[in-house]
Every structure is written in C-alpha cells, then in structure tokens.
Write a protein that holds these residues in place. Structure first.
Motif, PDB file in Angstrom:
ATOM      1  N   TYR A   1       0.843  -1.195   0.000  1.00  0.00           N
ATOM      2  CA  TYR A   1       0.000   0.000   0.000  1.00  0.00           C
ATOM      3  C   TYR A   1       0.886   1.256   0.000  1.00  0.00           C
ATOM      4  O   TYR A   1       0.645   2.217  -0.708  1.00  0.00           O
ATOM      5  CB  TYR A   1      -0.887  -0.013   1.247  1.00  0.00           C
ATOM      6  N   ARG A   2       1.943   1.177   0.801  1.00  0.00           N
ATOM      7  CA  ARG A   2       2.842   2.341   0.905  1.00  0.00           C
ATOM      8  C   ARG A   2       3.476   2.660  -0.445  1.00  0.00           C
ATOM      9  O   ARG A   2       3.605   3.810  -0.830  1.00  0.00           O
ATOM     10  CB  ARG A   2       3.912   2.040   1.959  1.00  0.00           C
ATOM     11  N   ASN A   3       3.824   1.600  -1.200  1.00  0.00           N
ATOM     12  CA  ASN A   3       4.411   1.832  -2.525  1.00  0.00           C
ATOM     13  C   ASN A   3       3.422   2.539  -3.433  1.00  0.00           C
ATOM     14  O   ASN A   3       3.759   3.484  -4.142  1.00  0.00           O
ATOM     15  CB  ASN A   3       4.838   0.506  -3.164  1.00  0.00           C
ATOM     16  N   THR A   4       2.174   2.048  -3.387  1.00  0.00           N
ATOM     17  CA  THR A   4       1.140   2.687  -4.212  1.00  0.00           C
ATOM     18  C   THR A   4       1.005   4.149  -3.804  1.00  0.00           C
ATOM     19  O   THR A   4       0.971   5.049  -4.637  1.00  0.00           O
ATOM     20  CB  THR A   4      -0.231   1.995  -3.953  1.00  0.00           C
ATOM     21  N   TYR A   5       0.955   4.345  -2.501  1.00  0.00           N
ATOM     22  CA  TYR A   5       0.790   5.704  -1.967  1.00  0.00           C
ATOM     23  C   TYR A   5       1.915   6.611  -2.468  1.00  0.00           C
ATOM     24  O   TYR A   5       1.694   7.695  -2.986  1.00  0.00           O
ATOM     25  CB  TYR A   5       0.796   5.648  -0.437  1.00  0.00           C
ATOM     26  N   ASP A   6       3.147   6.112  -2.330  1.00  0.00           N
ATOM     27  CA  ASP A   6       4.297   6.936  -2.716  1.00  0.00           C
ATOM     28  C   ASP A   6       4.273   7.258  -4.202  1.00  0.00           C
ATOM     29  O   ASP A   6       4.601   8.375  -4.612  1.00  0.00           O
ATOM     30  CB  ASP A   6       5.613   6.225  -2.358  1.00  0.00           C
ATOM     31  N   ALA A   7       3.873   6.257  -4.991  1.00  0.00           N
ATOM     32  CA  ALA A   7       3.838   6.481  -6.444  1.00  0.00           C
ATOM     33  C   ALA A   7       2.848   7.595  -6.782  1.00  0.00           C
ATOM     34  O   ALA A   7       3.138   8.487  -7.584  1.00  0.00           O
ATOM     35  CB  ALA A   7       3.460   5.180  -7.150  1.00  0.00           C
ATOM     36  N   ILE A   8       1.687   7.542  -6.138  1.00  0.00           N
ATOM     37  CA  ILE A   8       0.671   8.567  -6.431  1.00  0.00           C
ATOM     38  C   ILE A   8       1.136   9.921  -5.887  1.00  0.00           C
ATOM     39  O   ILE A   8       1.010  10.954  -6.540  1.00  0.00           O
ATOM     40  CB  ILE A   8      -0.690   8.174  -5.812  1.00  0.00           C
ATOM     41  N   ASP A   9       1.703   9.876  -4.716  1.00  0.00           N
ATOM     42  CA  ASP A   9       2.179  11.113  -4.083  1.00  0.00           C
ATOM     43  C   ASP A   9       3.191  11.817  -4.995  1.00  0.00           C
ATOM     44  O   ASP A   9       3.133  13.028  -5.219  1.00  0.00           O
ATOM     45  CB  ASP A   9       2.839  10.759  -2.740  1.00  0.00           C
ATOM     46  N   GLU A  10       4.075  11.022  -5.556  1.00  0.00           N
ATOM     47  CA  GLU A  10       5.107  11.554  -6.461  1.00  0.00           C
ATOM     48  C   GLU A  10       4.445  12.234  -7.665  1.00  0.00           C
ATOM     49  O   GLU A  10       4.799  13.336  -8.055  1.00  0.00           O
ATOM     50  CB  GLU A  10       5.958  10.345  -6.909  1.00  0.00           C
ATOM     51  N   LYS A  11       3.440  11.557  -8.215  1.00  0.00           N
ATOM     52  CA  LYS A  11       2.737  12.116  -9.394  1.00  0.00           C
ATOM     53  C   LYS A  11       2.062  13.435  -9.031  1.00  0.00           C
ATOM     54  O   LYS A  11       2.089  14.392  -9.809  1.00  0.00           O
ATOM     55  CB  LYS A  11       1.661  11.132  -9.887  1.00  0.00           C
ATOM     56  N   ILE A  12       1.450  13.468  -7.848  1.00  0.00           N
ATOM     57  CA  ILE A  12       0.730  14.691  -7.471  1.00  0.00           C
ATOM     58  C   ILE A  12       1.731  15.832  -7.270  1.00  0.00           C
ATOM     59  O   ILE A  12       1.519  16.946  -7.742  1.00  0.00           O
ATOM     60  CB  ILE A  12      -0.106  14.463  -6.184  1.00  0.00           C
ATOM     61  N   LYS A  13       2.820  15.519  -6.606  1.00  0.00           N
ATOM     62  CA  LYS A  13       3.816  16.566  -6.337  1.00  0.00           C
ATOM     63  C   LYS A  13       4.394  17.139  -7.625  1.00  0.00           C
ATOM     64  O   LYS A  13       4.725  18.308  -7.706  1.00  0.00           O
ATOM     65  CB  LYS A  13       4.955  15.982  -5.484  1.00  0.00           C
TER      66      LYS A  13
END
Ligand code: ADP
Ligand code: MG
Length: 480
Positions: free
Chosen positions: A466-478
């Motif tokens: 889940y954390r990997n998914t979260y980080d991937a999306i977070d990166e895209k948003i940033k």
C-alpha cells in the motif's frame, strides 16, 4: 507479569518506535520519559509525565504505537495511561485510550483526543444508576485558573464563569461554545464542570463527548433488553448539568440526535444547565435536525477565536509558570510571535524547548528557543496548494476508475481505496476543511472524511505494498 518481562517488551516496542521516527530528539522528547507500569490481560499501562505528552502521543503517534504493540503482543492490546503531573499528585489511571481493534467501531471512527472513556456495549452500565454513581469524567487540569484570558476568549470565558456560578439559572442555557480545534473548548467546559462540582456538592454533572454519547446510545439500542434506551435517556434526564463536547460529531446521526432532543427538552424545561461545544457555529451546522439546531440557539453562542499575540503571551506565561519555568521576556515574546496556529502547538513548543534544554543539559535562553521555534515552524510549513481536480484525476487514472464512481457510496474495494486516497491527498495538499472535502466528494459527512484520511495513514504504516502505491501517487501529485 514480572518487571523484567515488562521492561523487555517495552524496550522492544521502543526500539520499533525509534526506528520509525525521524530524529533521535523527536523520539526522546515524546518517548524518553515514559515508564511502563503494568501489563496484564493484554492491557499495558504506561506512565507519562504530563497530560500534554499524553495528548501528543495520541495525536501524533497512535498508529505507530499501535503497530509496535501488535508486533510485540499481537492484536487487541489496550493502552492505559497514568499521568504524573509535576504540579499535582498523579491524577490516576485514565481509561483506555484505544484498543488496537476498537470493538465499537460502528462509524469506523478513530477516537478524538479528548474522549476520556472508550467503552464497549457490555460495560456501559446505564441502567438503574443511583445518584452517587454519577461520575462526571472531568479532567482535573482543566480549571478556570489554568485557563488564560485574552481578547480571543473573553466572552466565552466570562459566560462560562457565570454559568458555573449559577447553573441553570442564567439566560445562557444552553451555553454553546464553538471554535476551531485546539483553542480551548474542552478545557473551558471542563472548568465549568469542575467549578460546579466544587461549589454545588449535590449537583449531578456529566461531561461526555458526543462520540461517547453516541456509543452509549447505539449500545443501548442494540441491546436485547428494549428498556435500555429508556434507561439511557432517563440517566441523562437526571442530571443537573450536562456538558456535551464536540456536537458536530452528531451530524448525520439522526437517531442519536433524537435521543439528545428528548434529553435536552427535559433538562431545559426543568432549568437544568446544558453546555455544548462544536467546531463550527450552530448556524453552519448541517445534518443536524432543525428542531435540535433551533434549540442550540436558545441560549448563548460564544466563539473562542484564534488567540492574538497578547492572549498567546498570557497562555505561555501561565503554562510555563505551572511547569515551574521562568522564561525571560524575549523568549516569551518570540514564542508568542512565532507560534500562532493553536494552543496545542504552543504547548508543543514549550515542551520541545524544555526537552532540548534537558537533552543538551543547557539553560533555556533566547538562542535555544529560536533554534527550536524555527525548527518547529519549518516542520509545520504547509505544503503547496494543489487543485482538487488535479489530485482526483491523478488518483482516478492510477486506479482506472471513473470519477463518478468516487462520488457513490459503494463499499466496493476498488472504489473505496481511490476514494480514501483522494480525500487524504486533498487534505494533504490543500487547505480545504474536512467538510468542504466531503462536499467535493459528493456530500460525504465530514466524519467520513476524517476517517478516510486516518485510514490511509494507518494502511501506509502497516502495509508495504500500500505504501508503494501511496508513494507512487504522491510523487505524481507533487510533480503534476
Ligand atoms: P479544543 O477542545 O477547542 O480542541 P482544548 O480545550 O483541548 O481545545 O485545548 C487544547 C489545549 O490548549 C489544552 O491543553 C488546553 O489546556 C490548552 N488551552 C486552550 N486554551 C487555553 C487557555 N486560554 N489557557 C490555557 N490553556 C489553554
Ligand atoms: Mg475539544
């Protein structure tokens, strides 16, 4: 359990916690002074030096502590606190603050900080209560003396004093106090309760959070004994003073509102005092029945505003005096000038300064205070604002779901996950309130938004994928 075992388990929990906290200082500030006291029947009691540290642990580190416990002790561990206040005798064991898996998770809602009890349905003894069994559940630290006055809270404080002097006998009934979080509502209404308890020994007083009130109501309505609901209502109708905190929690909960309506009418007709708080004013409340809302407005509504610099100075003076600390004027000014968000942050700054001084064995001076304050401010600096639609689009594309699906109430996992993430990232990257986010998500109750935001944090902590998914999306948003 013998002491050695207890200490071993606690030190393992601490090692896990330390591993997951960024700086050694942060770790020692919040965890350095905790003493494990007892562990039995999956109930771990720890002693913390102040109520404030306990609140910070609950606000910031609950998920982490919970993970450490599950790792060492398995699920369903209860955490109990005893609070050893420097100025006072130990204030005794607090009730369970959380259970690793709440058994009254009817709203799947994390417990707010100021809940004193979390009870399960079986343990709620609401039937046949005699007067001597009224336990007001008041926090003994939250007195009028410990509540600093300033322009931002003058009205609320003075009407609270009036109500405390003459409960049920003033025009301020109900007294409705509202403010943003951390500005002193719970403290002030507790002070009313404590004062009445001292001056009117025979009066029955209850302080109850709306969450606990709801839990009790639901427990009573689910009970096989149909009389439990009447007992519940009757119990509250026997009061002379009802203090009910964080009424916004009742938004959307029609049946609980109905019960409060009955109780309210009865108490009010009998000139009993009702004191309420909320994080918004009655006129901005939604999903509260009109008949109840109109009653909230019968008495007096007072707002506690964000403290101005003078009020902040008064608060800091009072807090530091209580800690036996004599800050010089320039440190005082610096703190009051720079920490302007809420009072919990002010307390955080004071504790951080104390911790830094004792950690480095140096005196508290302006230089040290500047260092701590600038660190705190940079940690808190709000991230850049990113538009809601950008966040939503990125999440939707990532999960290949439809924007429309996000606004339905379906419990399908493939929709729930992106929906929770959109709420979480919107909170992270915008200044929108929980309520506004709820609106954007298709009129979702603000409690659901709070729940979703916290749920994401919890998943992130426990689940690597889940954390990997979260980080991937977070990166895209940033980087949008
Ligand atoms: P709220 O219920 O509005 O979220 P609280 O009553 O929990 O806020 O207050 C947060 C913290 O700030 C508490 O520790 C409380 O003692 C402290 N506090 C708030 N207002 C004052 C004040 N005027 N003087 C001293 N302490 C205050
Ligand atoms: Mg509160």
């Amino acid at each position: 359990m013998n002491n050695q075992n207890l200490e071993l388990i606690w030190s393992k929990c601490l090692a896990f916690i330390r591993d997951n906290i960024q700086s050694e200082k942060e770790f020692s500030t919040w965890f350095g002074s905790i003493v494990p006291i007892d562990l039995k029947n999956k109930e771990l009691t720890i002693q913390v030096p102040t109520h404030f540290i306990y609140e910070t642990l609950e606000a910031k580190y609950l998920d982490l502590i919970q993970s450490a416990f599950s790792k060492e002790l398995g699920p369903n561990v209860k955490l109990m606190y005893t609070i050893e206040s420097k100025q006072k005798q130990a204030s005794g064991i607090r009730s369970p603050k959380f259970q690793a898996k709440g058994n009254l998770d009817f709203q799947n809602q994390k417990r707010p900080l100021n809940i004193i009890h979390s009870e399960n349905p079986e343990s709620i003894k609401i039937s046949g209560l005699k007067n001597e069994h009224f336990s007001p559940d008041l926090n003994s630290d939250y007195t009028f003396e410990n509540f600093a006055e300033g322009d931002s809270n003058k009205l609320a404080r003075s009407v609270s004093l009036e109500v405390a002097k003459n409960p049920g006998g003033t025009a301020f009934n109900p007294l409705f106090i509202h403010s943003k979080v951390g500005l002193g509502k719970t403290h002030l209404v507790n002070a009313i309760g404590l004062q009445i308890k001292t001056d009117f020994k025979n009066k029955n007083i209850i302080y109850v959070s709306s969450e606990k009130f709801t839990e009790q109501f639901i427990a009573a309505s689910l009970h096989k004994d149909r009389n439990k609901i009447n007992h519940f209502i009757h119990f509250y109708q026997q009061l002379d003073v009802l203090i009910i905190d964080d009424i916004q929690f009742l938004m959307g909960k029609e049946k609980t509102q109905g019960a409060l309506y009955n109780i309210f009418n009865f108490l009010h007709q009998n000139n009993k005092q009702i004191v309420m708080t909320a994080d918004i004013s009655p006129k901005d409340m939604e999903d509260i029945e009109e008949r109840l809302l109109s009653r909230f407005k019968w008495g007096l509504t007072a707002e506690i505003k964000k403290p101005d610099v003078e009020t902040r100075k008064n608060i800091i003076k009072l807090k530091t005096k209580n800690l036996g600390l004599d800050l010089n004027e320039s440190v005082l000014d610096l703190l009051a000038e720079k920490i302007d968000s809420n009072i919990r942050d002010i307390e955080g700054a004071i504790v951080a300064i104390l911790a830094e001084a004792s950690f480095n064995k140096v005196p508290i001076n302006t230089e040290l205070a500047i260092g701590v304050v600038s660190r705190l401010i940079s940690e808190k600096s709000t991230p850049e604002q990113i538009p809601f639609h950008v966040i939503e689009d990125i999440v939707v594309q990532y999960f290949e779901v439809d924007n429309k699906d996000l606004r339905t109430k379906t419990k399908r996992r493939d929709v729930v996950e992106p929906r929770q993430l959109v709420m979480h990232f919107t909170k992270k990257y915008t200044n929108l309130s929980f309520q506004k986010i709820g609106k954007l998500m298709g009129n979702v109750n603000h409690a659901t938004v709070i729940y979703s935001v916290r749920k994401v944090e919890e998943f992130k902590l426990h689940d690597r994928i889940y954390r990997n998914t979260y980080d991937a999306i977070d990166e895209k948003i940033k980087n949008y």
